[in-house]
Design an enzyme around this catalytic site. Structure first.
Site, PDB file in Angstrom:
ATOM      1  N   ARG A  93       0.841  -1.203   0.000  1.00 60.48           N
ATOM      2  CA  ARG A  93       0.000   0.000   0.000  1.00 60.48           C
ATOM      3  C   ARG A  93       0.870   1.244   0.000  1.00 60.48           C
ATOM      4  NH1 ARG A  93      -2.079  -0.034   4.897  1.00 60.48           N
ATOM      5  NH2 ARG A  93      -0.811   1.722   5.625  1.00 60.48           N
ATOM      6  N   TYR A 145     -17.376  17.307 -14.712  1.00 63.71           N
ATOM      7  CA  TYR A 145     -17.781  15.893 -14.734  1.00 63.71           C
ATOM      8  C   TYR A 145     -18.818  15.618 -13.651  1.00 63.71           C
ATOM      9  CZ  TYR A 145     -17.350  10.930 -13.523  1.00 63.71           C
ATOM     10  OH  TYR A 145     -17.613   9.634 -13.192  1.00 63.71           O
ATOM     11  N   LYS A 244      -9.459   6.562 -18.693  1.00 70.33           N
ATOM     12  CA  LYS A 244      -9.785   7.044 -20.033  1.00 70.33           C
ATOM     13  C   LYS A 244      -8.586   6.915 -20.980  1.00 70.33           C
ATOM     14  CE  LYS A 244     -13.630   8.246 -17.903  1.00 70.33           C
ATOM     15  NZ  LYS A 244     -13.415   8.217 -16.456  1.00 70.33           N
TER      16      LYS A 244
END
Length: 436
Positions: A93, A145, A244
């Protein structure tokens, strides 16, 4: 033409990508040295050993380890590995070799000193907000967005006590008026915006932010690092939904924040570890692989988009086309000045109403009716019913996000096939009006 002239012409014709391809593939240009794996300190070309890749493998390995062996208690291993950023590895992590190489690659692509990766674009946005404190204020561009405005309206404001003003950043008088007696800590900008493709002068907003001792974060998802580099125009942070264009294949959900500011970087890295919204090593591997073809994909998609935008402007089934590459776009000159190209997102309004937009979207055969964007395949959607359904009705009306607005994410299929697909669907919508 001499052989030398012929060669130069051939090189110019071949390298249409502004010379970024080498960086996108190799993080640093190998011709500059320091990026090769070789026997001994120096290879035949003077490059030194790359401690992050001692085997010389041309594809970075996927490290699935959750924990890393320590030789001495409390001393992380591999501090000399560039992918550990001098911190070494102890727990995945906190730091992972595969994630590290991806972060270095995106930083190079975005011309940034630092990049921090997160498990989604929304998690990256959240990490930026963690730089703020209760009672701070955010100026956010009005056309943003849907997921970002929902997070700001329904979580950041009521649960964190941070005030949000959604403003038209292209309206200079309005911005100056709002700044009277009000000192935001953060300007949040998308350019081009999602979904109306509004383009804002980044440098102008940066100057406003600096004059008011505020930070500027720019969501650069629509342009990608290939077509725009906001840090070059004064931004403090650049945010991407890696899902994206950077990944580009509809198979990874991820986000990043890039910056040149060491203090911001340290805060983001602390949040990344503390909150733990980190991407998996395999996702980092996939996204890094996608980044290597970003320049090729963006050029192909943008060329398709330009032709499609021109086609749509002349179609009887379309009332308006919004594409920064068209001279009819109200901020075309700004886009031309601060972007390296106009991208592959198109917004248009079809004739009729909701019934006609539904016909268009249902009749498409090459374009897939789906949310998201930025992949090799072409997608189409109705923001008012899909990606921006959570935006309040009155705000959608103000922004012009109605049921006839269709957003296209143009992919890299045959341009002729994409135009034929749109023509078929739009003609069906026009016919439906004639028969009613």
């Amino acid at each position: 033409m001499t052989n030398s002239e012929e060669l130069q012409s051939a090189i110019a014709s071949a390298d249409i990508y502004r010379g970024v391809g080498t960086t996108f593939l190799h993080i640093h240009n190998p011709l500059d040295g320091g990026n090769g794996a070789c026997n001994g300190e120096n290879g035949s070309h003077g490059s030194t050993v790359d401690n992050s890749n001692p085997t010389g493998a041309v594809v970075p390995s996927i490290s699935l380890a959750t924990t890393f062996k320590q030789c001495t208690p409390g001393e992380a291993s591999a501090k000399d590995d560039p992918n550990s950023f001098g911190l070494g590895f102890e727990y995945s992590r906190t730091g992972n070799p595969t994630r590290g190489v991806f972060e270095r690659a995106v930083a190079a692509a975005e011309k940034a000193k630092y990049c921090v990766a997160f498990s989604s674009g929304s998690a990256a946005t959240s990490a930026v907000i963690h730089l703020l404190s209760p009672q701070d204020k955010i100026f956010c561009i009005d056309d943003v967005y849907g997921g970002t405005q929902r997070y700001f309206r329904r979580i950041v404001n009521p649960r964190m006590g941070i005030e949000i003003d959604f403003l038209d950043f292209t309206n200079n008088d309005l911005m100056k008026e709002k700044l009277q007696g009000c000192k935001p800590k953060l300007f949040w900008l998308e350019t081009p915006t999602n979904p109306t493709l509004k383009v804002t002068d980044i440098r102008q907003v940066s100057n406003l932010a600096k004059a008011n001792n505020a930070l500027l974060a720019v969501d650069n998802t629509f342009c990608s690092p290939y077509f725009q580099n906001p840090l070059d125009h004064g931004a403090d942070m650049v945010v991407h939904s890696v899902t994206k264009y950077i990944n580009g294949h509809s198979d990874v959900v991820m986000g990043v924040v890039c910056t040149n500011d060491e203090e911001i970087y340290k805060s983001l890295r602390f949040t990344q570890n503390g909150v733990g919204a980190v991407p998996s090593p395999f996702d980092c591997y996939l996204a890094h692989r996608g980044l290597k073809t970003l320049h090729v994909r963006m050029e192909a998609a943008a060329r398709n988009a330009n032709a499609i935008a021109i086609f749509l402007e002349s179609h009887q089934g379309v009332t308006k086309v919004v594409y920064p590459g068209l001279k009819s776009h109200s901020q075309h000159e700004i886009a031309k000045a601060q972007q390296h190209g106009f991208g592959a997102m198109i917004t248009f309004y079809c004739v009729g109403g909701r019934a006609q937009s539904a016909i268009v979207l249902e009749k498409l055969r090459v374009f897939a009716l789906a949310e998201s964007l930025g992949a090799v395949e072409s997608l189409a959607e109705c923001p008012s019913l899909m990606t921006h359904a959570s935006v309040p009705d009155e705000q959608r009306a103000l922004l012009g996000i109605d049921d006839t607005l269709i957003r296209l994410s143009v992919g890299i299929e045959s341009c002729s096939d994409l135009i034929a697909d749109l023509d078929f669907a739009l003609n069906a919508a026009v016919t439906s009006l004639d028969t009613n």
